[in-house]
Design an enzyme around this catalytic site. Structure first.
Site, mmCIF file in Angstrom:
data_model
loop_
_atom_site.group_PDB
_atom_site.id
_atom_site.type_symbol
_atom_site.label_atom_id
_atom_site.label_comp_id
_atom_site.label_asym_id
_atom_site.label_seq_id
_atom_site.Cartn_x
_atom_site.Cartn_y
_atom_site.Cartn_z
ATOM 1 C CD1 TRP A 184 -3.039 1.384 0.810
ATOM 2 C CD2 TRP A 184 -1.502 2.416 2.069
ATOM 3 N NE1 TRP A 184 -3.532 2.629 1.147
ATOM 4 C CE2 TRP A 184 -2.617 3.286 1.917
ATOM 5 C CE3 TRP A 184 -0.413 2.849 2.824
ATOM 6 C CZ2 TRP A 184 -2.667 4.550 2.488
ATOM 7 C CZ3 TRP A 184 -0.463 4.121 3.393
ATOM 8 C CH2 TRP A 184 -1.576 4.952 3.228
ATOM 9 C CE LYS A 215 -3.198 -7.390 -1.645
ATOM 10 N NZ LYS A 215 -1.989 -8.058 -1.080
ATOM 11 C CG ASP A 216 -6.856 2.783 -0.681
ATOM 12 O OD1 ASP A 216 -5.914 3.243 -0.010
ATOM 13 O OD2 ASP A 216 -7.963 3.340 -0.775
ATOM 14 C CB ILE A 217 -10.074 0.710 3.211
ATOM 15 C CG1 ILE A 217 -9.289 -0.417 3.900
ATOM 16 C CG2 ILE A 217 -11.505 0.754 3.736
ATOM 17 C CD1 ILE A 217 -9.834 -1.802 3.653
ATOM 18 C CD1 TRP A 251 -9.259 6.746 -2.276
ATOM 19 C CD2 TRP A 251 -7.612 7.295 -3.691
ATOM 20 N NE1 TRP A 251 -8.256 5.813 -2.140
ATOM 21 C CE2 TRP A 251 -7.238 6.124 -2.997
ATOM 22 C CE3 TRP A 251 -6.726 7.829 -4.623
ATOM 23 C CZ2 TRP A 251 -6.014 5.486 -3.213
ATOM 24 C CZ3 TRP A 251 -5.516 7.191 -4.845
ATOM 25 C CH2 TRP A 251 -5.170 6.034 -4.145
#
Length: 291
Positions: free
Chosen positions: A217, A236-238, A278
């Site tokens: 990350w 894998k970033d929330i 994002w």
């Protein structure tokens, strides 16, 4: 010096994003940028004007370093990125609604690769508000102020700290070790960030994840915001997972396999997909500019 920017380029949204960091000196249409040029701390005054489609940028710098300063500002703010090409690419994908909503938002870089690395390590596994608080404490305790602008401390300065110096600021023991030990590697020349910047995406990740405290990350975020690489999608970033869940009205977070499959259509500009996803989670909206 006036710089021409090919539209679309929504500088208001750029400044809004940068304004979230309390260390940045941001006004409605301008920002003071801390630059390290030839080992000297230089403050560049960057002012934007015009519309999304016809933006302009004015940069104030000392004459003796103007050429190198302009190069760095152009790189940081991605003033030469082909945003029209990026926008047109995504208008033919599932992300078209986001690229219409956040029209002309560039993938800007952090002001310095070492700054980016330290900030990313500090921000690991923290909520954003406390992450900024911790970073601000770190910089204002060990960094340098010039003309009201804060510069991160150098790797040499941080390498000489004790872990307890950071523990007093509410750093965890491990995070204190990660920040100081990584800075020691750089100060000793065992990690050369200028050489890292020349590597491919895969090579950068392979190099960085060997460092204690730098996982996948962190390496991907350094590629995105430290080096401005264009085709990264950190599955894998929330935040990415939540944004995709929201956009596609999913009952559960998407699987890694699902995200990888979705992102195939977004190449070679996956980093912009990451940025716009994002942004879709952020409730703060930039003031509208005429298109």
């Amino acid at each position: 010096m006036e710089l021409q920017i090919a539209g679309p380029y929504n500088y208001r949204r750029v400044l809004e994003r940068l304004g979230h960091d309390p260390l940045n000196t941001v006004d409605e249409n301008s920002i003071k940028v801390p630059l390290k040029i030839y080992s000297e701390n230089i403050v560049a005054n960057v002012t934007f004007s015009g519309s999304v489609e016809e933006p302009q940028c004015t940069v104030e710098l000392p004459n003796d370093i103007k050429e190198e300063g302009i190069r760095k500002i152009t790189e940081i703010f991605q003033l030469e990125s082909p945003l029209l090409e990026v926008n047109e690419h995504f208008l033919h994908t599932d992300l078209a609604p986001l690229f219409k909503q956040y029209h002309g938002m560039p993938l800007t870089r952090d002001f310095d690769l070492y700054f980016c690395m330290m900030k990313t390590i500090i921000h690991q596994q923290l909520n954003i508000r406390f992450a900024y608080t911790l970073t601000e404490r770190f910089v204002k305790s060990f960094g340098t102020e010039k003309d009201g602008v804060w510069f991160y401390p150098s790797p040499e300065t941080v390498s000489e700290l004790d872990y307890e110096d950071l523990r007093k600021m509410q750093f965890s023991q491990r995070k204190a070790e990660y920040v100081i030990d990584t800075s020691r590697l750089i100060a000793k020349g065992e990690l050369d960030l200028e050489e890292v910047a020349l590597l491919t995406d895969e090579e950068v990740i392979e190099t960085l994840i060997k460092i204690r405290g730098v996982g996948y990350w962190t390496a991907e975020n350094i590629l995105l915001f430290g080096l401005g690489r264009k085709n990264l999608f950190p599955v894998k970033d929330i935040g990415i997972q939540n944004a995709v869940k929201k956009l596609y009205n999913l009952e559960e977070k998407p699987t890694i396999e699902h995200l990888i499959k979705l992102s195939e259509a977004w190449s070679p500009f996956k980093s912009y997909a990451s940025l716009y996803l994002w942004e879709s989670l952020d409730n703060q909206k930039a003031p509208e500019l005429k298109k």
